[in-house]
Write an enzyme that holds these catalytic residues in place. Structure first.
Site, mmCIF file in Angstrom:
data_model
loop_
_atom_site.group_PDB
_atom_site.id
_atom_site.type_symbol
_atom_site.label_atom_id
_atom_site.label_comp_id
_atom_site.label_asym_id
_atom_site.label_seq_id
_atom_site.Cartn_x
_atom_site.Cartn_y
_atom_site.Cartn_z
ATOM 1 N N TRP A 159 16.522 -25.033 -58.725
ATOM 2 C CA TRP A 159 16.429 -24.976 -57.265
ATOM 3 C C TRP A 159 15.281 -24.109 -56.760
ATOM 4 O O TRP A 159 14.953 -24.139 -55.592
ATOM 5 C CB TRP A 159 17.754 -24.452 -56.672
ATOM 6 N N ASN A 160 14.660 -23.270 -57.639
ATOM 7 C CA ASN A 160 13.706 -22.290 -57.078
ATOM 8 C C ASN A 160 12.358 -22.897 -56.684
ATOM 9 O O ASN A 160 11.707 -22.405 -55.779
ATOM 10 C CB ASN A 160 13.534 -21.078 -58.008
ATOM 11 N N LYS A 183 17.449 -35.197 -62.780
ATOM 12 C CA LYS A 183 18.619 -34.638 -62.117
ATOM 13 C C LYS A 183 18.201 -33.323 -61.484
ATOM 14 O O LYS A 183 18.087 -32.297 -62.152
ATOM 15 C CB LYS A 183 19.774 -34.404 -63.093
ATOM 16 N N PRO A 184 17.917 -33.352 -60.181
ATOM 17 C CA PRO A 184 17.565 -32.094 -59.515
ATOM 18 C C PRO A 184 18.792 -31.202 -59.374
ATOM 19 O O PRO A 184 19.919 -31.672 -59.478
ATOM 20 C CB PRO A 184 17.068 -32.556 -58.144
ATOM 21 N N GLY A 237 15.062 -24.158 -66.391
ATOM 22 C CA GLY A 237 16.259 -23.475 -65.917
ATOM 23 C C GLY A 237 16.568 -22.281 -66.804
ATOM 24 O O GLY A 237 15.668 -21.717 -67.430
ATOM 25 N N SER A 238 17.831 -21.927 -66.872
ATOM 26 C CA SER A 238 18.207 -20.708 -67.579
ATOM 27 C C SER A 238 18.192 -20.911 -69.098
ATOM 28 O O SER A 238 18.365 -22.023 -69.602
ATOM 29 C CB SER A 238 19.596 -20.275 -67.136
ATOM 30 N N GLU A 259 11.501 -24.916 -70.308
ATOM 31 C CA GLU A 259 10.895 -23.806 -69.559
ATOM 32 C C GLU A 259 12.061 -22.940 -69.115
ATOM 33 O O GLU A 259 12.765 -23.284 -68.157
ATOM 34 C CB GLU A 259 10.153 -24.339 -68.321
ATOM 35 N N LEU A 260 12.285 -21.842 -69.825
ATOM 36 C CA LEU A 260 13.524 -21.076 -69.611
ATOM 37 C C LEU A 260 13.244 -19.739 -68.921
ATOM 38 O O LEU A 260 12.232 -19.576 -68.276
ATOM 39 C CB LEU A 260 14.229 -20.903 -70.965
ATOM 40 N N CYS A 293 10.621 -17.729 -62.402
ATOM 41 C CA CYS A 293 10.783 -17.354 -63.812
ATOM 42 C C CYS A 293 9.598 -16.533 -64.290
ATOM 43 O O CYS A 293 9.660 -15.918 -65.342
ATOM 44 C CB CYS A 293 10.987 -18.583 -64.674
ATOM 45 N N GLU A 388 17.010 -10.987 -66.336
ATOM 46 C CA GLU A 388 16.177 -11.429 -65.233
ATOM 47 C C GLU A 388 16.961 -11.192 -63.932
ATOM 48 O O GLU A 388 18.044 -11.750 -63.755
ATOM 49 C CB GLU A 388 15.944 -12.925 -65.457
#
Ligand code: ADP
Length: 484
Positions: A159-160, A183-184, A237-238, A259-260, A293, A388
């Site tokens: 979402w960021n 899938k957003p 995401g995470s 991309e975490l 991130c 984080e």
């Protein structure tokens, strides 16, 4: 939302499977999207799940081959059209983004242009997916290397940066000749839907881009990992969810782009240009309200410059204005959720309990708003040093030597972005090479651009987005061994 848009048709409230836009009546279940600045519901969308995901994968699979058979130039033309449409509709796309995500409108516009730059870049790259010829290993042998599209790609985005994170995946995938099932995040699906509508208008064939809307991301993710028509999963995401997807994809040796999370160090040496370092810290820490991130998570400042840096930074941060992203001159919008706000509060509480000084901010301001905060005297045993924060809190750690700070900076399982400020050329190379990070900003707090490879090492992920390297993540290498 509709009243704010020049083209109200961009406020899409349907998912997309193949050529079919699915509305609420097709799925029975719905979910609400709300504006984090006001709490107001701005859209009611169909809540899809596993069966719709499988259908979207079928649609992508059916469309992919014909798309791959087009020339690079033909695919480039479609991406160029999409780029032009994104630019022409940038104001509306930014409005949608601010309304669903909360960031200030000027930042939202910046994100739209940043996302568009990947569409432009990879459209151009579509024509340059070169293979190779290799001198044969025997007199009668000729060896040719081909680069072929991987096939159907599943893309899960956060979402960021609801526009740019998707653009960074859709553009290289489509350029290479792949088809995408995306899938957003359920918090911010409207930006993805607007891109899908513009992609349709740009001439992207039906099925090449599909959008699944769901609050049941675990089920959608399971289908994406288990369905053998999916050849690659790309996720931003995470780290925790990245690990789940990696485990789930193991059964079919799923190719992964991840991309975490990050835990970016921002290091200021005594010889740094103080003004530049403060300026860099402002963008690296407070952009997107600390919700990126690559945000500076730990600010390490050398003892000789520590007090001066802390004072200057605090003065700058105290000038920031908080408010609804649509208000003029707002620097910080709301956080995305109650959970995000609770984490920020918890990190501050933990730091203060363990001896940090709260020199600015520290309070919630009603709704999802939180004051930009500065902490001094941070130490490595605090939560804020290990996790984080994803919020507007700058913890300042004091250090004495170069070796000490490099070891503190690397003392984390993450390795995405890092930043440091120094004017000493030898030190610049030593520190840049010693930092165990995928990206190093030197005397700058802003590193993202489509022309450079974005990505992390260690538990921050694998694969790179952007640059000439980015398309490699969406092609397979095949070699032909020909006996003549
Ligand atoms: P954040 O904390 O930033 O929301 P997440 O990793 O939870 O990060 O979310 C990033 C994206 O991953 C979102 O689109 C979310 O819906 C999705 N997601 C969350 N959990 C899962 C899961 N188990 N499987 C697949 N996708 C997931």
């Amino acid at each position: 939302l509709l009243v704010k848009l020049k083209d109200p048709s961009l406020a899409v409230d349907k998912g997309l499977i193949g050529a079919e836009w699915l509305d609420r009546s097709d799925s029975g279940k719905t979910f609400d999207v709300s504006n984090p600045a006001t709490g107001e519901v701005i859209a009611i969308l169909p809540d899809m799940s596993r069966s719709e995901t499988a259908r979207a994968i079928d649609a992508a699979h059916a469309a992919q081959r014909a798309w791959a058979e087009k020339t690079g130039k033909e695919r480039a033309a479609v991406l160029r059209n999409l780029y032009d449409l994104v630019i022409a509709n940038a104001e509306d796309l930014a409005t949608i983004l601010t309304m669903e995500m909360g960031k200030p409108l000027t930042e939202a516009k910046g994100e739209i242009l940043y996302g568009a730059s990947y569409v432009e870049w990879f459209g151009e790259e579509a024509k340059r997916v070169y293979g190779d010829t290799i001198p044969g290993h025997q007199p009668d042998k000729r060896i040719i290397v081909l680069k072929q599209p991987i096939g159907v790609v599943a893309a899960i985005t956060p979402w960021n940066f609801p526009n740019a994170m998707l653009a960074r995946k859709l553009a290289p995938a489509a350029a290479a000749g792949c088809a995408v099932v995306s899938k957003p995040a359920a918090e911010t699906p409207l930006s993805a839907l607007a891109i899908a509508l513009l992609a349709e208008r740009a001439g992207l064939p039906a099925g090449v881009f599909n959008v699944i809307l769901s609050t049941d991301s675990a089920e959608v993710g399971k289908e994406m990992c288990a369905n053998d028509k999916v050849r690659k999963l790309t996720f931003t995401g995470s780290t925790n969810v990245g690990k789940i997807l990696m485990r789930q994809g193991a059964d079919q040796i799923m190719k992964l782009g991840l991309e975490l999370g990050g835990n970016a160090p921002f290091i200021v040496f005594d010889d740094a240009d103080l003004d530049a370092a403060v300026e860099g810290a402002m963008v690296a820490k407070y952009r997107n309200n600390g919700q990126t991130c690559v945000c500076a998570n730990r600010l390490f400042v050398q003892a000789g410059i520590y007090d001066a840096f802390a004072a200057r930074l605090t003065a700058k941060v105290s000038e920031m204005t908080i408010g609804d992203g649509f208000e003029p001159d707002v620097d910080a919008g709301p956080l995305i959720s109650e959970k995000a706000l609770a984490k920020v509060e918890e990190h501050i509480r933990d730091a203060v309990t363990k001896g940090a000084d709260l020199v600015l901010g520290g309070n919630a301001r009603g709704g999802l708003f939180f004051e930009p905060t500065v902490l001094t005297g941070a130490t490595m045993d605090m939560k804020i040093a290990r996790e984080e924060t994803f919020g507007p809190v700058a913890p300042l750690f004091k250090f004495e030597t170069e070796n000490e700070v490099v070891s503190m900076a690397n003392n984390t399982e993450f390795g995405l972005a890092s930043y440091f400020y120094s004017k000493d050329v030898s030190k610049v190379f030593r520190v840049a090479e010693a930092l165990e990070y995928g990206m190093v900003g030197i005397n700058t707090g802003l590193i993202s651009t489509e022309v450079a490879p974005f990505g992390g090492v260690k538990q921050s992920g694998q694969g790179r987005e952007g640059s000439k390297y980015g398309i490699d993540d969406y092609v397979e290498t095949k070699y032909l061994c020909l006996s003549i």
